[in-house]
Design a protein around this motif. Structure first.
Motif, short mmCIF file in Angstrom:
data_model
loop_
_atom_site.label_atom_id
_atom_site.label_comp_id
_atom_site.label_asym_id
_atom_site.label_seq_id
_atom_site.Cartn_x
_atom_site.Cartn_y
_atom_site.Cartn_z
N ILE A 22 17.39 54.31 -68.10
CA ILE A 22 16.47 55.11 -68.91
C ILE A 22 15.33 55.64 -68.04
O ILE A 22 14.93 56.81 -68.16
CB ILE A 22 15.93 54.28 -70.09
CG1 ILE A 22 17.06 54.01 -71.09
CG2 ILE A 22 14.76 54.98 -70.77
CD1 ILE A 22 16.72 52.97 -72.14
N ARG A 23 14.82 54.81 -67.15
CA ARG A 23 13.72 55.23 -66.27
C ARG A 23 14.14 56.43 -65.42
O ARG A 23 13.40 57.41 -65.29
CB ARG A 23 13.30 54.07 -65.36
CG ARG A 23 12.11 54.38 -64.46
CD ARG A 23 11.85 53.27 -63.45
NE ARG A 23 11.64 51.98 -64.09
CZ ARG A 23 12.44 50.93 -63.96
NH1 ARG A 23 13.53 51.00 -63.19
NH2 ARG A 23 12.19 49.80 -64.57
N THR A 26 14.40 59.55 -67.56
CA THR A 26 13.07 59.96 -68.01
C THR A 26 12.37 60.76 -66.91
O THR A 26 11.85 61.86 -67.15
CB THR A 26 12.23 58.73 -68.38
OG1 THR A 26 12.84 58.05 -69.47
CG2 THR A 26 10.81 59.13 -68.76
N THR A 142 11.69 65.56 -73.09
CA THR A 142 12.05 64.31 -72.42
C THR A 142 12.70 63.33 -73.38
O THR A 142 13.72 62.71 -73.05
CB THR A 142 10.79 63.69 -71.78
OG1 THR A 142 10.26 64.61 -70.82
CG2 THR A 142 11.11 62.37 -71.09
N LEU A 143 12.15 63.18 -74.57
CA LEU A 143 12.73 62.27 -75.55
C LEU A 143 14.13 62.72 -75.95
O LEU A 143 15.05 61.90 -76.09
CB LEU A 143 11.83 62.16 -76.78
CG LEU A 143 10.43 61.57 -76.55
CD1 LEU A 143 9.65 61.53 -77.86
CD2 LEU A 143 10.51 60.19 -75.93
N VAL A 146 16.54 61.93 -72.99
CA VAL A 146 16.83 60.50 -72.87
C VAL A 146 17.76 60.04 -73.99
O VAL A 146 18.70 59.28 -73.75
CB VAL A 146 15.52 59.68 -72.87
CG1 VAL A 146 15.82 58.18 -72.93
CG2 VAL A 146 14.70 59.99 -71.61
N LEU A 284 7.73 54.73 -70.92
CA LEU A 284 8.94 53.91 -70.96
C LEU A 284 8.82 52.80 -72.00
O LEU A 284 9.80 52.46 -72.67
CB LEU A 284 9.20 53.30 -69.58
CG LEU A 284 9.69 54.28 -68.52
CD1 LEU A 284 9.65 53.63 -67.14
CD2 LEU A 284 11.10 54.76 -68.83
N ILE A 287 9.60 54.55 -75.23
CA ILE A 287 11.01 54.92 -75.30
C ILE A 287 11.90 53.70 -75.53
O ILE A 287 12.82 53.73 -76.36
CB ILE A 287 11.43 55.67 -74.02
CG1 ILE A 287 10.83 57.08 -74.00
CG2 ILE A 287 12.95 55.75 -73.90
CD1 ILE A 287 11.10 57.85 -72.72
#
Length: 309
Positions: A22-23, A26, A142-143, A146, A284, A287
């Protein structure tokens, strides 16, 4: 030894890999968003004679190197302003590491780190409203990215990211303080179901005072919903020498370390600009749906850290 065993065990936790994936997505989404809009990416600045004085007290983080007293970067704000004067650098961003040696009062905070990264951007000739619109578009993008690329990892963490279709609400500090008292930010964050902006914060000298309106400021914060708190701080910047001096003197600052910065302003080298800094670990944390910020970092740098490694 107990702390050592806990750290080693954490390395083998299934969530560690999910958060790492995920990082990566992102950061990729954030960088692509601005690169596709013709931004230039800078590399970080870690040492400088000056750094962000901040609007709250932290312990000094500095070193002596030969005849120079150098500070570890608390934020890259002054270098962002100066970088805008370079050819072709009208729009810039940097993934910037920051060192803030917070006081023990926030030792148990779930959202403060001693060492963290910010996704910083700055735009020449930009105003606060334009910067806020860019932030909103960047966060939504971004959301979405991801959720699209990391659905498996988010499901593993028990998290499904909302899709925000409407504009983020905008409030002022004055109206929220009058309605909810001094802890208005956390109250609103816990109540909200969408990210929102709060404008007009009295803080560092470099956030621009509204022309013709003393004590009012063209700056903003983005705040996460679900109780996650502040996500980003930004605003328009002071760039006129006389106004910068006035603001610094109001705060009782020592002007000596800022001599070169003030000289750049005196020569008219600082352009009008606006920007902001998005906390990557805080992003993060939101998220991934974790409640403590140390849970999204492989090595614990929370204020209460035992500094095993």
């Amino acid at each position: 030894m107990e702390h050592f065993q806990r750290q080693i065990a954490a390395f083998d936790h299934p969530h560690v890999e999910a958060i790492a994936i995920i990082r990566g997505h992102t950061l990729l989404a954030l960088q692509r968003f601005l690169l596709e809009r013709n931004f230039r990416q800078l590399l970080p600045i870690l040492l400088s004679p000056i750094t962000d004085p901040l609007n709250h007290a932290v312990d000094p983080a500095e070193i002596q190197y030969h005849q120079h007293r150098l500070k570890l970067t608390a934020s890259i704000i002054f270098h962002k302003q100066l970088a805008l004067t370079a050819r072709g650098h009208e729009q810039i961003f940097v993934v910037a590491p920051n060192i803030r040696l917070e006081k023990p009062e926030v030792e148990n905070s779930p959202r403060h780190l001693l060492e963290f990264s910010q996704f910083d951007f700055e735009i020449r000739g930009c105003n606060m409203q334009q910067a806020m619109l860019l932030v909103e578009q960047m966060v939504k993008h971004t959301l979405d990215e991801v959720q699209k690329h990391c659905a498996t990892q988010l499901a593993q963490l028990g998290r499904h990211l909302p899709r925000y279709e409407t504009a983020f609400p905008i409030y002022t500090t004055d109206e929220l303080r009058a309605a909810h008292g001094d802890d208005f930010e956390q109250f609103m964050s816990e109540k909200a179901h969408t990210p929102f902006f709060i404008t007009n914060h009295r803080r560092e000298f470099y956030d621009r005072e509204t022309p013709g309106k003393r004590g009012h400021y063209n700056n903003y914060d983005l705040v996460w919903p679900e109780g996650y708190g502040e996500a980003l701080s930004g605003g328009e910047r002071e760039y006129e020498h006389g106004q910068i001096l006035l603001r610094m003197q109001e705060l009782g600052m020592d002007l000596t370390p800022f001599g070169n910065y003030l000289e750049a302003a005196r020569r008219g080298l600082l352009p009008p600009s606006a920007g902001g800094g998005l906390g990557i670990e805080r992003l993060l944390r939101f998220i991934c749906g974790t409640r403590h910020i140390r849970d999204v970092a492989l090595f614990d740098r929370s204020v209460g850290s035992n500094f095993l490694f």
